[in-house]
Write a protein that holds these residues in place. Structure first.
Motif, mmCIF file in Angstrom:
data_model
loop_
_atom_site.group_PDB
_atom_site.id
_atom_site.type_symbol
_atom_site.label_atom_id
_atom_site.label_comp_id
_atom_site.label_asym_id
_atom_site.label_seq_id
_atom_site.Cartn_x
_atom_site.Cartn_y
_atom_site.Cartn_z
ATOM 1 N N HIS A 277 48.830 66.126 31.575
ATOM 2 C CA HIS A 277 47.643 65.321 31.329
ATOM 3 C C HIS A 277 46.486 66.050 31.993
ATOM 4 N N ASP A 278 45.266 65.527 31.863
ATOM 5 C CA ASP A 278 44.081 66.277 32.303
ATOM 6 C C ASP A 278 43.404 65.695 33.533
ATOM 7 N N LEU A 279 43.497 64.387 33.698
ATOM 8 C CA LEU A 279 42.767 63.686 34.753
ATOM 9 C C LEU A 279 43.662 62.620 35.364
ATOM 10 N N VAL A 280 43.377 62.271 36.617
ATOM 11 C CA VAL A 280 44.036 61.136 37.263
ATOM 12 C C VAL A 280 42.992 60.311 37.984
ATOM 13 N N ILE A 281 43.034 59.012 37.762
ATOM 14 C CA ILE A 281 42.285 58.046 38.580
ATOM 15 C C ILE A 281 43.330 57.155 39.221
ATOM 16 N N SER A 282 43.309 57.081 40.538
ATOM 17 C CA SER A 282 44.328 56.311 41.257
ATOM 18 C C SER A 282 43.677 55.133 41.952
ATOM 19 N N PRO B 50 44.777 53.299 36.549
ATOM 20 C CA PRO B 50 45.331 51.960 36.771
ATOM 21 C C PRO B 50 45.105 51.052 35.558
ATOM 22 N N ARG B 51 46.045 50.161 35.320
ATOM 23 C CA ARG B 51 45.972 49.280 34.158
ATOM 24 C C ARG B 51 44.663 48.480 34.067
ATOM 25 N N PRO B 52 44.096 47.972 35.193
ATOM 26 C CA PRO B 52 42.849 47.211 35.062
ATOM 27 C C PRO B 52 41.689 48.018 34.474
ATOM 28 N N LEU B 53 41.803 49.338 34.428
ATOM 29 C CA LEU B 53 40.721 50.175 33.913
ATOM 30 C C LEU B 53 40.934 50.590 32.460
ATOM 31 N N HIS B 54 42.099 50.288 31.898
ATOM 32 C CA HIS B 54 42.442 50.830 30.581
ATOM 33 C C HIS B 54 41.446 50.437 29.498
ATOM 34 N N ARG C 86 38.328 49.500 29.707
ATOM 35 C CA ARG C 86 37.023 50.124 29.891
ATOM 36 C C ARG C 86 37.061 51.608 29.533
ATOM 37 N N ILE C 87 38.141 52.289 29.898
ATOM 38 C CA ILE C 87 38.269 53.708 29.563
ATOM 39 C C ILE C 87 38.330 53.895 28.055
ATOM 40 N N ALA C 88 39.007 52.977 27.364
ATOM 41 C CA ALA C 88 39.144 53.084 25.906
ATOM 42 C C ALA C 88 37.803 53.032 25.190
ATOM 43 N N HIS C 89 36.786 52.479 25.841
ATOM 44 C CA HIS C 89 35.472 52.353 25.211
ATOM 45 C C HIS C 89 34.478 53.407 25.688
ATOM 46 N N LEU C 90 34.935 54.377 26.450
ATOM 47 C CA LEU C 90 34.033 55.430 26.917
ATOM 48 C C LEU C 90 33.605 56.332 25.756
ATOM 49 N N PRO C 91 32.379 56.824 25.778
ATOM 50 C CA PRO C 91 31.921 57.704 24.691
ATOM 51 C C PRO C 91 32.658 59.047 24.649
ATOM 52 N N GLN C 92 33.267 59.448 25.745
ATOM 53 C CA GLN C 92 33.998 60.732 25.759
ATOM 54 C C GLN C 92 35.321 60.666 24.999
ATOM 55 N N ASN C 93 35.710 59.483 24.522
ATOM 56 C CA ASN C 93 36.959 59.332 23.776
ATOM 57 C C ASN C 93 38.149 59.824 24.597
ATOM 58 N N ILE C 94 38.180 59.422 25.864
ATOM 59 C CA ILE C 94 39.276 59.809 26.751
ATOM 60 C C ILE C 94 40.507 58.975 26.426
ATOM 61 N N GLY C 95 41.644 59.631 26.286
ATOM 62 C CA GLY C 95 42.884 58.943 25.966
ATOM 63 C C GLY C 95 43.684 58.613 27.210
ATOM 64 N N LEU C 96 44.550 57.625 27.109
ATOM 65 C CA LEU C 96 45.387 57.211 28.222
ATOM 66 C C LEU C 96 46.758 57.869 28.118
#
Length: 274
Positions: free
Chosen positions: A201-206, A166-170, A172-182
């Motif tokens: 893609h690899d993961l989904v958060i809904s 979801p957009r409200p998480l973008h 925070r995800i961008a700053h994760l140490p795992q370098n997870i891409g959107l």
């Protein structure tokens, strides 16, 4: 009585045929890249529903009554009834998952059908006719795309993984140490989920408030393809509960589900979803 393995295989074959015919009905209203030919109305919350949704829903109700007469019924486009709670088996359908996409000529929508036994899906189809893709699975028999078996995702770690979130998480995800891409969001939640099994893609958060009809068929397809689907708070998903609403959902290859759940809890902390 639970279906035997051979009966389940035959049932899935018939279920796929029903899904394909339902897709054909929807496609008569679909206009690639253009507004649908179907009349559009709006539900109380403002989400669209079309005459195509209702036509597919009616078709599926009649066909599934013949295919699984012992089962209860739960559909996005049919008023829910607590009568289903007394049934051991349940048919769960979303006539058109991704109606927004359907109305504007975007091919990323699907017909989703699942048979549930004892609270878990045992046969499921996610049919995306505009994409020419049909995902199928039966309990213990693997998952398939257009007849080709789906192998478990080859993800060695979450470093550099691609997530739809979801957009409200973008941020925070961008700053994760795992370098997870959107990854770009797919309008249909069912397709968003099963697309993990084909590496889009690899993961989904809904975000919270998905419904059982969005996820039941995809849940089984993912399970049979080596991908786990879970709520952030709670254990294994079960179906035919009094409420069809879900909390935040996470899907990830099975070796990484716990790590992904932990990430989802971290990035969603304090977020208001109202």
């Amino acid at each position: 009585m639970p279906l035997a393995e051979s009966d389940l295989s035959a049932f899935l074959s018939r279920l796929e045929a029903v899904a394909r015919e339902a897709g054909d009905i929807a496609m008569t209203f679909f206009r690639p890249g253009a507004r649908t030919a179907a009349a559009i109305s709006y539900k109380g919350g403002g989400s669209p529903v079309t005459e195509a949704d209702f036509a597919v829903d009616r078709f599926l109700f009649e066909e599934m009554r013949l295919l699984a007469p012992q089962a209860g019924w739960l559909s996005e486009e049919t008023a829910d009834s607590e009568a289903r709670l007394s049934r051991e088996d349940l048919v769960i359908v979303d006539p058109i998952d991704g109606t927004h996409a359907f109305t504007r000529g975007d091919e990323r929508w699907a017909v989703s059908i699942a048979l549930v036994e004892g609270g878990r899906p045992v046969a499921g189809v996610v049919h995306a006719p505009a994409r020419g893709e049909t995902f199928t699975a039966a309990r213990g028999q693997g998952a398939f795309l257009n007849g080709a078996r789906l192998a478990p995702p080859e993800l060695s770690s979450l470093a550099g993984a691609r997530v739809i979130a979801p957009r409200p998480l973008h941020e925070r995800i961008a700053h994760l140490p795992q370098n997870i891409g959107l990854a770009p969001r797919t309008p249909s939640l069912a397709l968003r989920l099963v697309d993990i099994a084909v590496g889009r893609h690899d993961l989904v958060i809904s975000s919270p408030n998905a419904r059982d009809w969005d996820i039941a068929a995809a849940d089984l397809i993912l399970e049979e393809a080596g991908v786990a689907l879970a709520e952030v708070e709670g254990g294994a998903l079960t179906y035919n509960r009094r409420s069809s609403k879900r909390g935040m959902l996470v899907a990830a290859p099975k070796p990484f589900i716990e790590e992904t759940l932990a990430i989802a809890r971290t990035v969603s902390k304090g977020i208001s979803w109202s």
